[in-house]
Design a protein around this motif. Structure first.
Motif, PDB file in Angstrom:
ATOM      1  N   SER A  18       0.825  -1.212   0.000  1.00  0.00           N
ATOM      2  CA  SER A  18       0.000   0.000   0.000  1.00  0.00           C
ATOM      3  C   SER A  18       0.858   1.260   0.000  1.00  0.00           C
ATOM      4  CB  SER A  18      -0.930  -0.003   1.214  1.00  0.00           C
ATOM      5  OG  SER A  18      -0.209   0.211   2.424  1.00  0.00           O
ATOM      6  N   LEU A  19       1.995   1.209   0.693  1.00  0.00           N
ATOM      7  CA  LEU A  19       2.882   2.370   0.753  1.00  0.00           C
ATOM      8  C   LEU A  19       3.634   2.562  -0.554  1.00  0.00           C
ATOM      9  CD1 LEU A  19       4.270   1.772   4.349  1.00  0.00           C
ATOM     10  CD2 LEU A  19       2.833   3.695   3.643  1.00  0.00           C
ATOM     11  N   GLU A  20       4.156   1.478  -1.093  1.00  0.00           N
ATOM     12  CA  GLU A  20       4.929   1.583  -2.335  1.00  0.00           C
ATOM     13  C   GLU A  20       4.069   2.024  -3.510  1.00  0.00           C
ATOM     14  OE1 GLU A  20       8.535  -1.657  -1.602  1.00  0.00           O
ATOM     15  OE2 GLU A  20       6.718  -2.290  -2.659  1.00  0.00           O
ATOM     16  N   SER A  21       2.797   1.634  -3.513  1.00  0.00           N
ATOM     17  CA  SER A  21       1.904   1.981  -4.626  1.00  0.00           C
ATOM     18  C   SER A  21       1.110   3.255  -4.372  1.00  0.00           C
ATOM     19  CB  SER A  21       0.935   0.822  -4.880  1.00  0.00           C
ATOM     20  OG  SER A  21       0.097   0.613  -3.749  1.00  0.00           O
ATOM     21  N   SER A  22       1.265   3.831  -3.165  1.00  0.00           N
ATOM     22  CA  SER A  22       0.490   5.027  -2.781  1.00  0.00           C
ATOM     23  C   SER A  22      -0.997   4.828  -3.067  1.00  0.00           C
ATOM     24  CB  SER A  22       1.012   6.264  -3.539  1.00  0.00           C
ATOM     25  OG  SER A  22       2.342   6.553  -3.171  1.00  0.00           O
ATOM     26  N   ALA A  74      -2.758  12.016  12.537  1.00  0.00           N
ATOM     27  CA  ALA A  74      -1.775  12.281  11.499  1.00  0.00           C
ATOM     28  C   ALA A  74      -2.106  11.375  10.325  1.00  0.00           C
ATOM     29  CB  ALA A  74      -0.356  12.003  11.991  1.00  0.00           C
ATOM     30  N   GLU A  75      -2.067  11.936   9.128  1.00  0.00           N
ATOM     31  CA  GLU A  75      -2.379  11.188   7.920  1.00  0.00           C
ATOM     32  C   GLU A  75      -1.132  11.098   7.044  1.00  0.00           C
ATOM     33  OE1 GLU A  75      -5.943  12.301   5.933  1.00  0.00           O
ATOM     34  OE2 GLU A  75      -6.970  12.927   7.771  1.00  0.00           O
ATOM     35  N   PHE A  76      -0.757   9.857   6.717  1.00  0.00           N
ATOM     36  CA  PHE A  76       0.413   9.638   5.869  1.00  0.00           C
ATOM     37  C   PHE A  76      -0.054   9.261   4.476  1.00  0.00           C
ATOM     38  CE2 PHE A  76       3.772   7.253   3.831  1.00  0.00           C
ATOM     39  CZ  PHE A  76       4.926   7.955   4.171  1.00  0.00           C
ATOM     40  N   THR A  77       0.201  10.153   3.547  1.00  0.00           N
ATOM     41  CA  THR A  77      -0.121   9.925   2.146  1.00  0.00           C
ATOM     42  C   THR A  77       0.815  10.770   1.313  1.00  0.00           C
ATOM     43  OG1 THR A  77      -1.897  10.001   0.478  1.00  0.00           O
ATOM     44  CG2 THR A  77      -1.871  11.765   2.116  1.00  0.00           C
ATOM     45  N   ALA A  78       1.228  10.263   0.162  1.00  0.00           N
ATOM     46  CA  ALA A  78       2.191  10.991  -0.659  1.00  0.00           C
ATOM     47  C   ALA A  78       1.511  12.108  -1.440  1.00  0.00           C
ATOM     48  CB  ALA A  78       2.887  10.039  -1.619  1.00  0.00           C
ATOM     49  N   LYS A  79       2.244  13.199  -1.629  1.00  0.00           N
ATOM     50  CA  LYS A  79       1.766  14.254  -2.518  1.00  0.00           C
ATOM     51  C   LYS A  79       1.722  13.712  -3.941  1.00  0.00           C
ATOM     52  CE  LYS A  79       3.943  17.903   0.256  1.00  0.00           C
ATOM     53  NZ  LYS A  79       4.980  18.967   0.286  1.00  0.00           N
ATOM     54  N   ALA A 105       8.451   4.095   6.382  1.00  0.00           N
ATOM     55  CA  ALA A 105       8.217   4.741   5.086  1.00  0.00           C
ATOM     56  C   ALA A 105       8.471   6.230   5.225  1.00  0.00           C
ATOM     57  CB  ALA A 105       6.795   4.492   4.608  1.00  0.00           C
ATOM     58  N   LYS A 106       9.033   6.821   4.154  1.00  0.00           N
ATOM     59  CA  LYS A 106       9.285   8.260   4.156  1.00  0.00           C
ATOM     60  C   LYS A 106       8.876   8.846   2.810  1.00  0.00           C
ATOM     61  CE  LYS A 106      13.134   8.099   7.453  1.00  0.00           C
ATOM     62  NZ  LYS A 106      14.549   8.472   7.718  1.00  0.00           N
ATOM     63  N   THR A 107       8.350  10.049   2.855  1.00  0.00           N
ATOM     64  CA  THR A 107       8.009  10.792   1.648  1.00  0.00           C
ATOM     65  C   THR A 107       8.182  12.267   1.947  1.00  0.00           C
ATOM     66  OG1 THR A 107       6.333  11.032  -0.098  1.00  0.00           O
ATOM     67  CG2 THR A 107       5.537  11.048   2.181  1.00  0.00           C
ATOM     68  N   ASP A 108       8.002  13.082   0.947  1.00  0.00           N
ATOM     69  CA  ASP A 108       8.147  14.522   1.135  1.00  0.00           C
ATOM     70  C   ASP A 108       7.166  15.018   2.193  1.00  0.00           C
ATOM     71  OD1 ASP A 108       8.774  17.199   0.823  1.00  0.00           O
ATOM     72  OD2 ASP A 108       7.539  17.456  -0.965  1.00  0.00           O
ATOM     73  N   GLY A 109       7.693  15.485   3.322  1.00  0.00           N
ATOM     74  CA  GLY A 109       6.848  16.041   4.364  1.00  0.00           C
ATOM     75  C   GLY A 109       6.400  15.082   5.432  1.00  0.00           C
ATOM     76  N   GLY A 110       6.861  13.837   5.393  1.00  0.00           N
ATOM     77  CA  GLY A 110       6.392  12.931   6.431  1.00  0.00           C
ATOM     78  C   GLY A 110       7.117  11.603   6.477  1.00  0.00           C
ATOM     79  N   PRO A 130      -8.305  24.703   3.661  1.00  0.00           N
ATOM     80  CA  PRO A 130      -8.193  23.484   2.862  1.00  0.00           C
ATOM     81  C   PRO A 130      -7.218  22.492   3.476  1.00  0.00           C
ATOM     82  CG  PRO A 130      -6.971  25.282   1.839  1.00  0.00           C
ATOM     83  CD  PRO A 130      -7.736  25.882   2.976  1.00  0.00           C
ATOM     84  N   THR A 131      -7.472  21.211   3.276  1.00  0.00           N
ATOM     85  CA  THR A 131      -6.584  20.157   3.757  1.00  0.00           C
ATOM     86  C   THR A 131      -5.360  20.077   2.846  1.00  0.00           C
ATOM     87  OG1 THR A 131      -8.427  18.879   4.642  1.00  0.00           O
ATOM     88  CG2 THR A 131      -6.371  17.694   4.220  1.00  0.00           C
ATOM     89  N   PRO A 132      -4.154  20.123   3.408  1.00  0.00           N
ATOM     90  CA  PRO A 132      -2.953  20.056   2.568  1.00  0.00           C
ATOM     91  C   PRO A 132      -2.847  18.706   1.868  1.00  0.00           C
ATOM     92  CG  PRO A 132      -2.444  20.784   4.807  1.00  0.00           C
ATOM     93  CD  PRO A 132      -3.843  20.265   4.831  1.00  0.00           C
ATOM     94  N   SER A 133      -2.198  18.680   0.709  1.00  0.00           N
ATOM     95  CA  SER A 133      -1.894  17.408   0.072  1.00  0.00           C
ATOM     96  C   SER A 133      -0.670  16.825   0.756  1.00  0.00           C
ATOM     97  CB  SER A 133      -1.642  17.598  -1.422  1.00  0.00           C
ATOM     98  OG  SER A 133      -0.477  18.394  -1.630  1.00  0.00           O
TER      99      SER A 133
END
Length: 298
Positions: A79-83, A96-101, A117-122, A256-259
């Motif tokens: 789920s993380l690798e495929s976003s 806290a919500e972890f989802t990729a931009k 898992a790491k992505t831009d901003g989280g 608005p909710t950030p991406s």
């Protein structure tokens, strides 16, 4: 997925329905429960296949999935690798919500039971061992790519330290994003299911936190809130399963909710004292770890 490694689909609710004779927690009959550990995997597979419909027929919404620890880890990594969705940690009103931009990469590594898992901003970390169960509250008719997955942790694994007031916890030895430095402050939710923290260095946000030390969130937020909004320090939300860290601007209330990775801290929602969203109550044997919400645009 194989059930060969799962001893029982028990969810901690052990009461037989008088009409059907099935357990209101796991959907098995008394006889099936009694012989479960002696039967072959193929037999257990056949019962697992019937359990969702049985629970649905009894009006039970919480259903344990027939996944081993390895199955759960594979699902999380995929789920993380495929976003393919969003992982949420926390309690109602403090998450806290972890989802990729859009277009951002997610790096995933697994070290034993732990997935990071790491992505831009989280960043996100989960320790998935034999105390973790995969459950769903969605009807059996829900399409597979729309099923919400709850990772629940058995209470015997232990729960987080609980603070009723703003507390300086010192150096954040478990930091996933270490470049910002600073100490970690617990904002004092006073909840056994999760804690909401911020990591701050020297500055007005730290001064504001120190000024309200010991006060509960409802008392301290009006005073420290403006400084936190201005500096937007790293937010850290922890559950019995792991933690999510979020960097970047804090969304203005009502805005608005950030991406990408983001947090929500909403006192009016916190006042409900709900650990899980409405209609998603876990059996008492478990603490909430994280919820996976599938992406709805695919």
């Amino acid at each position: 997925m194989s059930t060969a490694m799962i001893a029982s689909p028990c969810t901690g609710i052990c009461k037989l329905d008088e009409t059907t004779g099935w357990c209101l927690g796991c959907g098995r009959s008394g006889e099936e429960i009694a012989v479960w550990g002696m039967e072959a995997p193929a037999w257990r597979d056949s019962i697992w296949a019937e359990i969702p419909q049985r629970l649905s027929d009894m009006g039970v919404v919480c259903q344990r999935l027939p996944w081993s620890s390895d199955d759960i880890r594979r699902f999380v990594v995929r789920s993380l690798e495929s976003s393919s969705g969003t992982w949420v940690m926390g309690v109602v009103g403090a998450v806290a919500e972890f989802t990729a931009k859009p277009g951002a990469d997610v790096s995933v590594r697994q070290e034993g039971d732990t997935i990071v898992a790491k992505t831009d901003g989280g960043a996100l970390s989960m320790r998935i061992d034999d105390s973790v169960r995969a459950m769903t509250f969605d009807p059996v008719s829900t399409p597979e790519n729309r099923v919400r997955i709850v990772l629940a942790v058995k209470r015997e694994r232990g729960r987080l330290p609980m603070a009723d007031g703003v507390s300086d916890l010192g150096e954040d030895t478990g930091a996933l994003i270490a470049s910002d430095g600073g100490d970690i402050f617990d904002l004092g939710l006073g909840r056994k299911e999760a804690r909401f923290c911020v990591r701050v260095a020297q500055g007005k946000a730290r001064e504001a936190l120190e000024a309200v030390s010991g006060l509960g969130l409802a008392q301290s937020l009006p005073s420290m809130g403006p400084a936190l909004l201005s500096e937007s320090p790293t937010r850290v939300v922890e559950t019995a399963l792991g933690r999510t860290e979020v960097q970047g601007p804090i969304a203005v209330p009502g805005g608005p909710t950030p991406s990408g990775p983001h947090t929500h801290l909403l006192p009016d929602h916190l006042a409900t004292m709900r650990a899980m969203p409405v209609s998603m109550d876990l059996p008492r044997a478990y603490l909430p770890g994280a919820i996976f919400y599938p992406r709805q645009d695919g």
